[in-house]
Structures are given as C-alpha cells and as structure tokens.
Design a protein around this motif. Sequence first.
Motif, PDB file in Angstrom:
ATOM      1  N   UNK A  62       2.938  28.569   8.788  1.00 41.49           N
ATOM      2  CA  UNK A  62       2.648  29.079  10.006  1.00 41.49           C
ATOM      3  C   UNK A  62       3.164  30.341  10.157  1.00 41.49           C
ATOM      4  N   UNK A  63       2.466  31.437  11.173  1.00 39.80           N
ATOM      5  CA  UNK A  63       3.202  32.615  11.278  1.00 39.80           C
ATOM      6  C   UNK A  63       4.290  32.670  12.262  1.00 39.80           C
ATOM      7  N   UNK A  64       5.136  33.568  12.404  1.00 39.73           N
ATOM      8  CA  UNK A  64       6.450  33.616  12.933  1.00 39.73           C
ATOM      9  C   UNK A  64       5.904  33.317  14.472  1.00 39.73           C
ATOM     10  N   UNK A  65       6.692  32.445  14.849  1.00 40.23           N
ATOM     11  CA  UNK A  65       6.269  31.830  16.231  1.00 40.23           C
ATOM     12  C   UNK A  65       7.685  31.867  17.326  1.00 40.23           C
ATOM     13  N   UNK A  66       7.404  31.846  18.487  1.00 44.15           N
ATOM     14  CA  UNK A  66       8.229  31.905  19.558  1.00 44.15           C
ATOM     15  C   UNK A  66       9.137  30.415  19.444  1.00 44.15           C
ATOM     16  N   UNK A  67      10.266  30.376  20.006  1.00 35.80           N
ATOM     17  CA  UNK A  67      11.299  29.396  20.175  1.00 35.80           C
ATOM     18  C   UNK A  67      10.487  28.210  20.644  1.00 35.80           C
ATOM     19  N   UNK A  68       9.927  28.205  21.887  1.00 37.29           N
ATOM     20  CA  UNK A  68       9.235  27.188  22.358  1.00 37.29           C
ATOM     21  C   UNK A  68       8.201  26.461  21.616  1.00 37.29           C
ATOM     22  N   UNK A  69       7.182  27.534  20.800  1.00 37.08           N
ATOM     23  CA  UNK A  69       6.356  27.149  20.104  1.00 37.08           C
ATOM     24  C   UNK A  69       6.912  26.187  18.829  1.00 37.08           C
ATOM     25  N   UNK A  70       8.056  26.594  18.240  1.00 35.92           N
ATOM     26  CA  UNK A  70       8.644  26.095  17.318  1.00 35.92           C
ATOM     27  C   UNK A  70       9.199  24.797  17.581  1.00 35.92           C
TER      28      UNK A  70
END
Length: 128
Positions: A62-70
Amino acid sequence: MSNFRGYYVKIGNCNFTTPAPKREGLLIMPHLVQTADSGVLASGKLDIKVLPHTRTKIQMQFPIMTKPQYEYYYSVIMSSMALEVEYYNEGIDAYETGIFYHNDMQYKPIAYHGEKMIEMQEIHLIEH
C-alpha cells in the motif's frame, strides 16, 4: 461485460480501496499447484507428485497512509489468523472466496510534512 465490482480483495466489509494497493504491489496468484515431492528418476525424467488441491496467494503493498487508515486495515487483517477473503480472479472474470492465513504485520513510521504517517510492509495472504 466484466463482473469486476471495483475492488480486488475484500475481508469482511473492508475492500481495501482507501487507500488502494499500489498498482505494482498487488499480486494475485490463483490456484497454484501444490507438490508433495519431486525428483529425477533413473531414466532422467522428472517425477513430480502433485497434491489434489491448489492454493491461492495474494500479496499487497500500500502507499503511505494515515494512522487511522493503517489502524483500520490492521484491525481487519489482525482480527484472526484465518480470514475469509474474497478476491477477483481475472482469469475467470469472477470473485472467489477462500480461507487465508496472513504473515505478521510490519510497518515503518514516517513523518511527512509534520504529520505522522505509516508505511505498511507487504502483506501476504496464503490460502489454507
């Protein structure tokens, strides 16, 4: 007309579209042949004992994601070691479902413009 419904992999209600897997980081290997043993006979011929079942493997980056997405993806994947996974099989233009195990989750924390971001390492789903 295609039977594709806009996602490649779905676990529970999560279809991994926000963010979607990287284009170059999604591999779906349906119905791989499993072997029990192989060797070369005295005649020089290769002898392979093939098991009666096949196994699908899925790899996702996955591309870099926000903490909530992760945290959301993490909670979906880590909800069980044995996950019911629906995936799109391009070869037959249909969705298939199986029970998959996953590898351990790994991530790298990244600061991007002062915001905490997460780079999730490659996820491997292996059908049981």
